[in-house]
Design a protein around this motif. Structure first.
Motif, PDB file in Angstrom:
ATOM      1  N   GLY A  15       0.889  -1.190  -0.088  1.00 52.52           N
ATOM      2  CA  GLY A  15      -0.039  -0.084  -0.007  1.00 52.52           C
ATOM      3  C   GLY A  15       0.895   1.151   0.000  1.00 52.52           C
ATOM      4  O   GLY A  15       2.069   1.072  -0.152  1.00 52.52           O
ATOM      5  N   LEU A  16       0.306   2.443   0.042  1.00 54.91           N
ATOM      6  CA  LEU A  16       1.055   3.748   0.198  1.00 54.91           C
ATOM      7  C   LEU A  16       1.867   3.445   1.582  1.00 54.91           C
ATOM      8  O   LEU A  16       3.010   4.099   1.628  1.00 54.91           O
ATOM      9  N   LEU A  17       1.263   3.136   2.830  1.00 58.30           N
ATOM     10  CA  LEU A  17       1.788   3.256   4.052  1.00 58.30           C
ATOM     11  C   LEU A  17       2.818   2.167   4.206  1.00 58.30           C
ATOM     12  O   LEU A  17       3.421   2.023   5.301  1.00 58.30           O
ATOM     13  N   ARG A  18       2.731   1.175   3.360  1.00 62.29           N
ATOM     14  CA  ARG A  18       3.608  -0.254   3.252  1.00 62.29           C
ATOM     15  C   ARG A  18       4.039  -0.619   2.076  1.00 62.29           C
ATOM     16  O   ARG A  18       3.586  -1.467   1.247  1.00 62.29           O
ATOM     17  N   PRO A  19       5.121   0.174   1.273  1.00 57.93           N
ATOM     18  CA  PRO A  19       5.724  -0.005   0.119  1.00 57.93           C
ATOM     19  C   PRO A  19       6.159  -1.253  -0.083  1.00 57.93           C
ATOM     20  O   PRO A  19       6.767  -2.085   1.110  1.00 57.93           O
ATOM     21  N   HIS A  20       6.258  -1.916  -1.089  1.00 62.16           N
ATOM     22  CA  HIS A  20       6.961  -3.098  -1.445  1.00 62.16           C
ATOM     23  C   HIS A  20       8.165  -2.818  -1.978  1.00 62.16           C
ATOM     24  O   HIS A  20       8.382  -1.921  -2.734  1.00 62.16           O
ATOM     25  N   HIS A  21       9.379  -3.461  -1.578  1.00 62.76           N
ATOM     26  CA  HIS A  21      10.927  -2.935  -2.164  1.00 62.76           C
ATOM     27  C   HIS A  21      11.035  -4.105  -2.991  1.00 62.76           C
ATOM     28  O   HIS A  21      11.693  -5.244  -2.746  1.00 62.76           O
ATOM     29  N   ALA A  22      11.110  -3.659  -4.412  1.00 67.23           N
ATOM     30  CA  ALA A  22      11.489  -4.479  -5.618  1.00 67.23           C
ATOM     31  C   ALA A  22      12.860  -4.135  -6.321  1.00 67.23           C
ATOM     32  O   ALA A  22      13.326  -3.322  -5.516  1.00 67.23           O
ATOM     33  N   ALA A  23      13.092  -4.982  -7.258  1.00 68.43           N
ATOM     34  CA  ALA A  23      14.620  -4.615  -7.682  1.00 68.43           C
ATOM     35  C   ALA A  23      14.777  -3.451  -8.279  1.00 68.43           C
ATOM     36  O   ALA A  23      15.978  -3.015  -8.203  1.00 68.43           O
ATOM     37  N   LEU A  27       7.716   0.296  -4.458  1.00 72.30           N
ATOM     38  CA  LEU A  27       6.407   0.110  -5.478  1.00 72.30           C
ATOM     39  C   LEU A  27       5.215   0.383  -4.470  1.00 72.30           C
ATOM     40  O   LEU A  27       5.337  -0.253  -3.240  1.00 72.30           O
ATOM     41  N   VAL A  28       4.428   1.358  -4.528  1.00 74.18           N
ATOM     42  CA  VAL A  28       3.220   1.525  -3.953  1.00 74.18           C
ATOM     43  C   VAL A  28       1.990   1.252  -4.708  1.00 74.18           C
ATOM     44  O   VAL A  28       2.051   1.510  -5.680  1.00 74.18           O
ATOM     45  N   ARG A  29       0.778   0.793  -3.904  1.00 74.38           N
ATOM     46  CA  ARG A  29      -0.300   0.251  -4.864  1.00 74.38           C
ATOM     47  C   ARG A  29      -1.241   1.033  -4.081  1.00 74.38           C
ATOM     48  O   ARG A  29      -1.470   1.146  -2.856  1.00 74.38           O
ATOM     49  N   LEU A  30      -2.301   1.765  -5.016  1.00 70.58           N
ATOM     50  CA  LEU A  30      -3.271   2.552  -4.604  1.00 70.58           C
ATOM     51  C   LEU A  30      -4.498   2.024  -5.185  1.00 70.58           C
ATOM     52  O   LEU A  30      -4.672   1.953  -6.063  1.00 70.58           O
ATOM     53  N   ILE A  70      10.344   3.715  -7.342  1.00 79.67           N
ATOM     54  CA  ILE A  70      10.668   4.717  -6.347  1.00 79.67           C
ATOM     55  C   ILE A  70      11.776   4.830  -5.635  1.00 79.67           C
ATOM     56  O   ILE A  70      12.298   3.795  -4.835  1.00 79.67           O
ATOM     57  N   SER A  71      12.570   6.029  -5.779  1.00 77.91           N
ATOM     58  CA  SER A  71      13.716   6.093  -4.861  1.00 77.91           C
ATOM     59  C   SER A  71      13.249   6.194  -3.209  1.00 77.91           C
ATOM     60  O   SER A  71      12.398   6.614  -2.868  1.00 77.91           O
ATOM     61  N   VAL A  72      14.370   5.467  -2.475  1.00 77.97           N
ATOM     62  CA  VAL A  72      14.161   5.545  -1.194  1.00 77.97           C
ATOM     63  C   VAL A  72      15.360   5.998  -0.287  1.00 77.97           C
ATOM     64  O   VAL A  72      16.627   6.048  -1.045  1.00 77.97           O
ATOM     65  N   ASP A  73      15.127   6.558   0.854  1.00 82.34           N
ATOM     66  CA  ASP A  73      16.158   7.246   1.689  1.00 82.34           C
ATOM     67  C   ASP A  73      16.949   6.130   2.334  1.00 82.34           C
ATOM     68  O   ASP A  73      16.684   4.801   2.165  1.00 82.34           O
ATOM     69  N   GLY A 303       8.917  -9.023 -14.815  1.00 83.23           N
ATOM     70  CA  GLY A 303      10.083  -9.354 -15.342  1.00 83.23           C
ATOM     71  C   GLY A 303      11.209  -8.571 -15.010  1.00 83.23           C
ATOM     72  O   GLY A 303      11.270  -7.612 -14.105  1.00 83.23           O
ATOM     73  N   SER A 304      12.397  -8.594 -15.696  1.00 80.36           N
ATOM     74  CA  SER A 304      13.429  -7.860 -15.303  1.00 80.36           C
ATOM     75  C   SER A 304      13.461  -6.361 -16.074  1.00 80.36           C
ATOM     76  O   SER A 304      12.566  -6.262 -17.007  1.00 80.36           O
ATOM     77  N   PRO A 305      13.949  -5.276 -15.498  1.00 83.03           N
ATOM     78  CA  PRO A 305      14.736  -5.124 -14.456  1.00 83.03           C
ATOM     79  C   PRO A 305      14.002  -5.111 -13.013  1.00 83.03           C
ATOM     80  O   PRO A 305      14.492  -4.867 -12.080  1.00 83.03           O
ATOM     81  N   GLY A 306      12.509  -5.177 -13.064  1.00 78.79           N
ATOM     82  CA  GLY A 306      11.732  -4.908 -11.940  1.00 78.79           C
ATOM     83  C   GLY A 306      11.870  -5.863 -10.788  1.00 78.79           C
ATOM     84  O   GLY A 306      11.649  -5.645  -9.729  1.00 78.79           O
ATOM     85  N   CYS A 307      11.961  -7.242 -11.337  1.00 78.75           N
ATOM     86  CA  CYS A 307      11.843  -8.240 -10.439  1.00 78.75           C
ATOM     87  C   CYS A 307      13.210  -9.047 -10.263  1.00 78.75           C
ATOM     88  O   CYS A 307      13.581  -9.484 -11.358  1.00 78.75           O
ATOM     89  N   SER A 308      13.612  -9.214  -9.008  1.00 76.66           N
ATOM     90  CA  SER A 308      15.083  -9.667  -8.915  1.00 76.66           C
ATOM     91  C   SER A 308      15.077 -11.231  -9.478  1.00 76.66           C
ATOM     92  O   SER A 308      16.143 -11.852  -9.703  1.00 76.66           O
TER      93      SER A 308
END
Ligand code: SF4
Length: 362
Positions: A15-23, A27-30, A70-73, A303-308
């Motif tokens: 979700g927005l408040l719990r992003p998934h961290h992909a390759a 990623l946020v889903r709304l 999405i870039s993360v800190d 697929g790649s490059p989004g999925c490790s």
């Protein structure tokens, strides 16, 4: 029978408040219940993606929206500016229920075909869902459906659905079972009551169909018939224009070709425009506006490059396949055996690898 498991497995739906961290970044889903985002939300989300993510808005098979890359800190957090922009666009009306507002609804209801207009039920169901604190505990995979009688949404393996029988009554479908027929005015209360019962009895299960009785526990009466795959029409329809978004990737140019308000996202990764549109302009922007295209038959996982885990670029292979004119069958192109996003209807799996591809039937 009804109990709460003390050891629920983790629910990783993002979700927005719990992003998934992909390759390729976070990623946020709304959620957009019924595929109806608030007015101007698509344009604002597209602008936010261009500023903070990969630039595109990704459409899901539930008519929801994703932003990825999405870039993360250093703490793994997405930029506050992205969160603020999404909230300002009206895409987080409920922090507690954000991941359970999964409602698919016949996108053409009230516009072309169908036996009833189910549009008023979409907002009513979303409001009732968010007003019930216990339903924040539904799995993020749980899916509500509202079908206007044409059999489009009823074929999407919903957990709880209401299917119009005529203008004033709807049949409740509970997992894999047909349930009672109720007045349309009773549909929202009925679905909410059943969802509450499922929350209490689900234990570690994600879906109603996984219950031992496949839904009889909640009042299912007899097996619901399997429906033929629904073919979403494209082009100029009775009171709307329908367009497919190849691979569900809404580029900035495509987003800017859409009207500000009233865009309906379909579970087949397309848009319905009730106010009409210039077909030529949509086509020039990258939409598919004809049933003759191969794109309705071709889908792909990330697929790649989004999925490790991916062994190849599934989307590039999908584009080459459509361009080659060889996609006679329903194809789903994947980067590994998990086959994420595979359609429920019969299809051939195509495995992308770095240098080649091979098929298997499902
Ligand atoms: S099917 Fe495999 S490669 Fe494709 S998104 Fe799923 S895990 Fe990644």
């Amino acid at each position: 029978m009804e109990h709460v498991s003390p050891e629920l497995p983790p629910d990783r739906c993002p979700g927005l408040l719990r992003p998934h961290h992909a390759a390729d970044g976070a990623l946020v889903r709304l959620r957009a219940p019924g595929g109806r985002p608030p007015g101007r939300a698509l344009g604002r989300l597209s602008a936010a993606s261009q500023m903070f993510a990969d630039g595109d808005v990704h459409l899901t098979s539930r008519g929801n929206l994703q932003v990825r890359g999405i870039s993360v800190d250093e703490h793994g957090n997405v930029a506050a500016g992205l969160t603020d922009a999404i909230v300002a666009a009206g895409l987080l009306p409920s922090a507690s229920h954000e991941r359970v507002r999964n409602v698919v609804a016949s996108p053409l209801s009230g516009l072309a075909g169908g036996v009833a207009d189910i549009r008023p039920l979409i907002g009513a169901l979303d409001t009732a869902l968010c007003a019930e604190p216990a339903l924040a505990e539904l799995p993020g995979r749980f899916l509500f459906g509202l079908d206007d009688g044409r059999g489009d949404v009823a074929g999407l393996r919903c957990d709880l659905a209401a299917v119009a029988v005529d203008a004033g009554t709807m049949r409740i479908v509970i997992g894999e079972m047909n349930g009672p027929t109720v007045a349309s005015s009773q549909v929202v209360d009925t679905l909410i009551g059943l969802a509450l019962r499922f929350v209490r009895m689900r234990g570690t299960l994600w879906h109603v169909r996984q219950l031992p009785g496949h839904g009889t526990e909640l009042g299912g009466l007899n097996p619901a018939p399997e429906l033929p795959p629904y073919a979403m029409p494209y082009g100029v329809l009775e009171n709307a224009v329908s367009a497919l978004v190849p691979l569900g990737i809404l580029t900035p140019g495509m987003a800017s070709a859409l009207p500000d308000d009233g865009v309906i996202i379909t579970p087949w990764r397309g848009v319905v425009l009730p106010q009409g549109a210039d077909i030529s302009a949509l086509s020039a922007a990258g939409f598919v506006v004809s049933d003759d295209s191969a794109w309705p038959r071709v889908t792909a996982c990330t697929g790649s490059p989004g999925c490790s885990l991916a062994r190849g670029d599934t989307r590039a292979l999908a584009r080459r396949t459509v361009a080659s004119g060889t996609a006679a069958d329903r194809l789903h192109i994947v980067g590994c055996e998990r086959a994420c996003g595979a359609p429920h209807s019969p299809h051939n799996l195509v495995f992308a690898s770095r240098s080649t591809s091979h098929r298997s039937s499902t």
